[in-house]
Write a protein that holds these residues in place. Structure first.
Motif, PDB file in Angstrom:
ATOM      1  N   ALA A 225     -25.898  42.234  30.595  1.00  0.00           N
ATOM      2  CA  ALA A 225     -25.876  42.863  29.270  1.00  0.00           C
ATOM      3  C   ALA A 225     -24.453  43.247  28.878  1.00  0.00           C
ATOM      4  CB  ALA A 225     -26.790  44.080  29.261  1.00  0.00           C
ATOM      5  N   ASP A 226     -23.697  43.804  29.809  1.00  0.00           N
ATOM      6  CA  ASP A 226     -22.300  44.147  29.522  1.00  0.00           C
ATOM      7  C   ASP A 226     -21.485  42.897  29.185  1.00  0.00           C
ATOM      8  OD1 ASP A 226     -22.881  46.787  29.992  1.00  0.00           O
ATOM      9  OD2 ASP A 226     -22.155  46.772  32.058  1.00  0.00           O
ATOM     10  N   ARG A 227     -21.755  41.831  29.892  1.00  0.00           N
ATOM     11  CA  ARG A 227     -21.033  40.576  29.626  1.00  0.00           C
ATOM     12  C   ARG A 227     -21.352  40.052  28.232  1.00  0.00           C
ATOM     13  NH1 ARG A 227     -22.398  34.981  32.880  1.00  0.00           N
ATOM     14  NH2 ARG A 227     -21.771  33.555  31.229  1.00  0.00           N
ATOM     15  N   ILE A 228     -22.604  40.131  27.822  1.00  0.00           N
ATOM     16  CA  ILE A 228     -22.992  39.631  26.503  1.00  0.00           C
ATOM     17  C   ILE A 228     -22.290  40.417  25.400  1.00  0.00           C
ATOM     18  CG2 ILE A 228     -24.936  39.440  24.900  1.00  0.00           C
ATOM     19  CD1 ILE A 228     -26.691  38.807  27.350  1.00  0.00           C
ATOM     20  N   VAL A 229     -22.278  41.734  25.512  1.00  0.00           N
ATOM     21  CA  VAL A 229     -21.613  42.558  24.503  1.00  0.00           C
ATOM     22  C   VAL A 229     -20.122  42.261  24.472  1.00  0.00           C
ATOM     23  CG1 VAL A 229     -21.047  44.928  23.846  1.00  0.00           C
ATOM     24  CG2 VAL A 229     -23.361  44.359  24.562  1.00  0.00           C
ATOM     25  N   ALA A 230     -19.513  42.064  25.630  1.00  0.00           N
ATOM     26  CA  ALA A 230     -18.090  41.730  25.676  1.00  0.00           C
ATOM     27  C   ALA A 230     -17.833  40.388  24.994  1.00  0.00           C
ATOM     28  CB  ALA A 230     -17.614  41.699  27.121  1.00  0.00           C
ATOM     29  N   GLU A 231     -18.706  39.411  25.212  1.00  0.00           N
ATOM     30  CA  GLU A 231     -18.561  38.120  24.547  1.00  0.00           C
ATOM     31  C   GLU A 231     -18.668  38.275  23.036  1.00  0.00           C
ATOM     32  OE1 GLU A 231     -20.417  35.199  28.039  1.00  0.00           O
ATOM     33  OE2 GLU A 231     -21.648  35.852  26.336  1.00  0.00           O
ATOM     34  N   PHE A 232     -19.633  39.076  22.605  1.00  0.00           N
ATOM     35  CA  PHE A 232     -19.816  39.273  21.174  1.00  0.00           C
ATOM     36  C   PHE A 232     -18.589  39.926  20.547  1.00  0.00           C
ATOM     37  CE2 PHE A 232     -21.178  42.265  17.819  1.00  0.00           C
ATOM     38  CZ  PHE A 232     -21.576  41.347  16.860  1.00  0.00           C
ATOM     39  N   ARG A 233     -18.023  40.905  21.219  1.00  0.00           N
ATOM     40  CA  ARG A 233     -16.847  41.585  20.676  1.00  0.00           C
ATOM     41  C   ARG A 233     -15.624  40.658  20.645  1.00  0.00           C
ATOM     42  NH1 ARG A 233     -17.294  47.116  20.190  1.00  0.00           N
ATOM     43  NH2 ARG A 233     -19.125  48.075  21.155  1.00  0.00           N
ATOM     44  N   ARG A 234     -15.537  39.732  21.587  1.00  0.00           N
ATOM     45  CA  ARG A 234     -14.404  38.817  21.624  1.00  0.00           C
ATOM     46  C   ARG A 234     -14.540  37.677  20.623  1.00  0.00           C
ATOM     47  NH1 ARG A 234     -15.243  38.621  27.253  1.00  0.00           N
ATOM     48  NH2 ARG A 234     -15.725  36.403  27.001  1.00  0.00           N
ATOM     49  N   GLY A 235     -15.693  37.560  19.991  1.00  0.00           N
ATOM     50  CA  GLY A 235     -15.892  36.505  19.010  1.00  0.00           C
ATOM     51  C   GLY A 235     -16.307  35.182  19.611  1.00  0.00           C
ATOM     52  N   VAL A 236     -16.974  35.219  20.777  1.00  0.00           N
ATOM     53  CA  VAL A 236     -17.477  33.986  21.375  1.00  0.00           C
ATOM     54  C   VAL A 236     -18.511  33.371  20.438  1.00  0.00           C
ATOM     55  CG1 VAL A 236     -18.706  33.046  23.377  1.00  0.00           C
ATOM     56  CG2 VAL A 236     -16.987  34.829  23.686  1.00  0.00           C
TER      57      VAL A 236
ATOM     58  N   ALA B  23     -21.637  32.028  18.594  1.00  0.00           N
ATOM     59  CA  ALA B  23     -22.955  32.673  18.576  1.00  0.00           C
ATOM     60  C   ALA B  23     -23.949  31.956  19.475  1.00  0.00           C
ATOM     61  CB  ALA B  23     -23.481  32.737  17.145  1.00  0.00           C
ATOM     62  N   GLU B  24     -23.895  30.605  19.505  1.00  0.00           N
ATOM     63  CA  GLU B  24     -24.877  29.886  20.324  1.00  0.00           C
ATOM     64  C   GLU B  24     -24.700  30.178  21.805  1.00  0.00           C
ATOM     65  OE1 GLU B  24     -21.564  26.984  19.049  1.00  0.00           O
ATOM     66  OE2 GLU B  24     -22.857  28.530  18.147  1.00  0.00           O
ATOM     67  N   LEU B  25     -23.451  30.407  22.242  1.00  0.00           N
ATOM     68  CA  LEU B  25     -23.214  30.743  23.645  1.00  0.00           C
ATOM     69  C   LEU B  25     -23.693  32.157  23.952  1.00  0.00           C
ATOM     70  CD1 LEU B  25     -19.656  29.204  24.148  1.00  0.00           C
ATOM     71  CD2 LEU B  25     -21.891  28.194  24.670  1.00  0.00           C
ATOM     72  N   VAL B  26     -23.467  33.057  23.031  1.00  0.00           N
ATOM     73  CA  VAL B  26     -23.955  34.432  23.225  1.00  0.00           C
ATOM     74  C   VAL B  26     -25.472  34.438  23.291  1.00  0.00           C
ATOM     75  CG1 VAL B  26     -24.039  36.747  22.238  1.00  0.00           C
ATOM     76  CG2 VAL B  26     -21.929  35.418  22.104  1.00  0.00           C
ATOM     77  N   LEU B  27     -26.109  33.685  22.417  1.00  0.00           N
ATOM     78  CA  LEU B  27     -27.574  33.654  22.395  1.00  0.00           C
ATOM     79  C   LEU B  27     -28.141  33.002  23.651  1.00  0.00           C
ATOM     80  CD1 LEU B  27     -28.222  32.772  18.642  1.00  0.00           C
ATOM     81  CD2 LEU B  27     -28.517  34.985  19.778  1.00  0.00           C
ATOM     82  N   GLU B  28     -27.409  32.059  24.246  1.00  0.00           N
ATOM     83  CA  GLU B  28     -27.863  31.484  25.517  1.00  0.00           C
ATOM     84  C   GLU B  28     -27.912  32.555  26.606  1.00  0.00           C
ATOM     85  OE1 GLU B  28     -25.451  28.207  26.615  1.00  0.00           O
ATOM     86  OE2 GLU B  28     -26.130  26.897  24.982  1.00  0.00           O
ATOM     87  N   ASP B  29     -26.892  33.390  26.643  1.00  0.00           N
ATOM     88  CA  ASP B  29     -26.887  34.471  27.634  1.00  0.00           C
ATOM     89  C   ASP B  29     -27.960  35.505  27.321  1.00  0.00           C
ATOM     90  OD1 ASP B  29     -24.898  33.347  29.135  1.00  0.00           O
ATOM     91  OD2 ASP B  29     -23.277  34.496  28.231  1.00  0.00           O
ATOM     92  N   VAL B  30     -28.214  35.742  26.043  1.00  0.00           N
ATOM     93  CA  VAL B  30     -29.288  36.674  25.669  1.00  0.00           C
ATOM     94  C   VAL B  30     -30.632  36.132  26.143  1.00  0.00           C
ATOM     95  CG1 VAL B  30     -30.519  37.721  23.740  1.00  0.00           C
ATOM     96  CG2 VAL B  30     -28.030  37.646  23.715  1.00  0.00           C
ATOM     97  N   ALA B  31     -30.847  34.837  25.991  1.00  0.00           N
ATOM     98  CA  ALA B  31     -32.095  34.227  26.460  1.00  0.00           C
ATOM     99  C   ALA B  31     -32.218  34.344  27.978  1.00  0.00           C
ATOM    100  CB  ALA B  31     -32.157  32.766  26.022  1.00  0.00           C
ATOM    101  N   ALA B  32     -31.110  34.144  28.690  1.00  0.00           N
ATOM    102  CA  ALA B  32     -31.138  34.283  30.145  1.00  0.00           C
ATOM    103  C   ALA B  32     -31.435  35.725  30.545  1.00  0.00           C
ATOM    104  CB  ALA B  32     -29.809  33.827  30.738  1.00  0.00           C
ATOM    105  N   LEU B  33     -30.882  36.671  29.812  1.00  0.00           N
ATOM    106  CA  LEU B  33     -31.143  38.077  30.117  1.00  0.00           C
ATOM    107  C   LEU B  33     -32.602  38.421  29.867  1.00  0.00           C
ATOM    108  CD1 LEU B  33     -30.235  40.906  30.861  1.00  0.00           C
ATOM    109  CD2 LEU B  33     -29.452  41.218  28.505  1.00  0.00           C
TER     110      LEU B  33
END
Length: 220
Positions: free
Chosen positions: A125-136, A138-148
């Motif tokens: 969860a911390d990694r996902i929020v960090a990715e979102f703040r860095r502007g990664v 969206a599809e990559l962030v959502l992949e990690d959200v699905a894994a979480l």
């Protein structure tokens, strides 16, 4: 607060007020109407995790996992739109409090510590929020959200399965319990020759001819 503004100007003229104190007095004059933004790009920062998860005292681990899964589903359904972003922040805030509750079982029947699984969920969860703040992307962030969300779903299912309970004793304690045992006898290799061989049978006596000579007579 005109009196505060007048006080600030007087102290600034006299040079008796430190810059930090000036800032604090200025914030006091403005009261609660403070717009906290990111100084880098002016974006509105989300509220702290404590504010997002406030007021859920007495909620058990299973309820927190249910809430977490619902928030992650909202993120995936919203595709990181404004409402989905708020759900993402609430999900991350929920993971921060997963270890506050004592789980019903410390050990999963599948062979894993519950605390270890919770820490993995927190880290992702911390990694996902960090990715979102860095502007990664969206599809990559959502992949990690699905894994979480999959990890949360699996843990909720494991907690309901039979076979959970106390963790097995650590290996050190098992070895310590046998420290005074007698050492095992070592093998001496191949067994003794007397155990594997039998007494040889006596050789038959040589045959004698009628004349008393050894061997068989040669026939002409």
């Amino acid at each position: 607060m005109p009196q505060f503004a007048t006080m600030i100007r007087m102290h600034m003229i006299r040079g008796t007020l430190a810059p930090a104190a000036i800032l604090l007095l200025a914030l006091a004059c403005r009261g609660g109407d403070i717009d906290v933004t990111d100084s880098a790009n002016g974006a509105q920062l989300p509220p702290p995790a404590a504010a997002l998860s406030r007021g859920d005292g007495g909620v058990g681990l299973r309820d927190r996992l249910d809430r977490l899964e619902a928030e992650l589903t909202a993120v995936l359904d919203g595709g990181l739109d404004e409402e989905a972003q708020a759900s993402l922040m609430r999900a991350e805030a929920t993971t921060d409090r997963l270890l506050e509750d004592e789980p019903d079982y410390a050990w999963l029947g599948s062979g894993y510590l519950v605390e270890a699984r919770l820490r993995q969920i927190q880290a992702l969860a911390d990694r996902i929020v960090a990715e979102f703040r860095r502007g990664v992307a969206a599809e990559l962030v959502l992949e990690d959200v699905a894994a979480l969300r999959l990890s949360v779903t699996e843990l909720r299912s494991r907690l309901q399965e039979p076979g959970n309970g106390a963790p097995p004793p650590p290996l050190d304690s098992l070895l310590a319990g046998h420290a005074d045992d007698a050492p095992l006898a070592r093998s001496t290799g191949s067994p003794a020759a007397s155990d594997t061989t039998t007494a040889a049978e006596p050789a038959p006596a040589p045959r004698r001819s009628p004349e008393g000579l050894l061997g068989e007579p040669i026939q002409p």
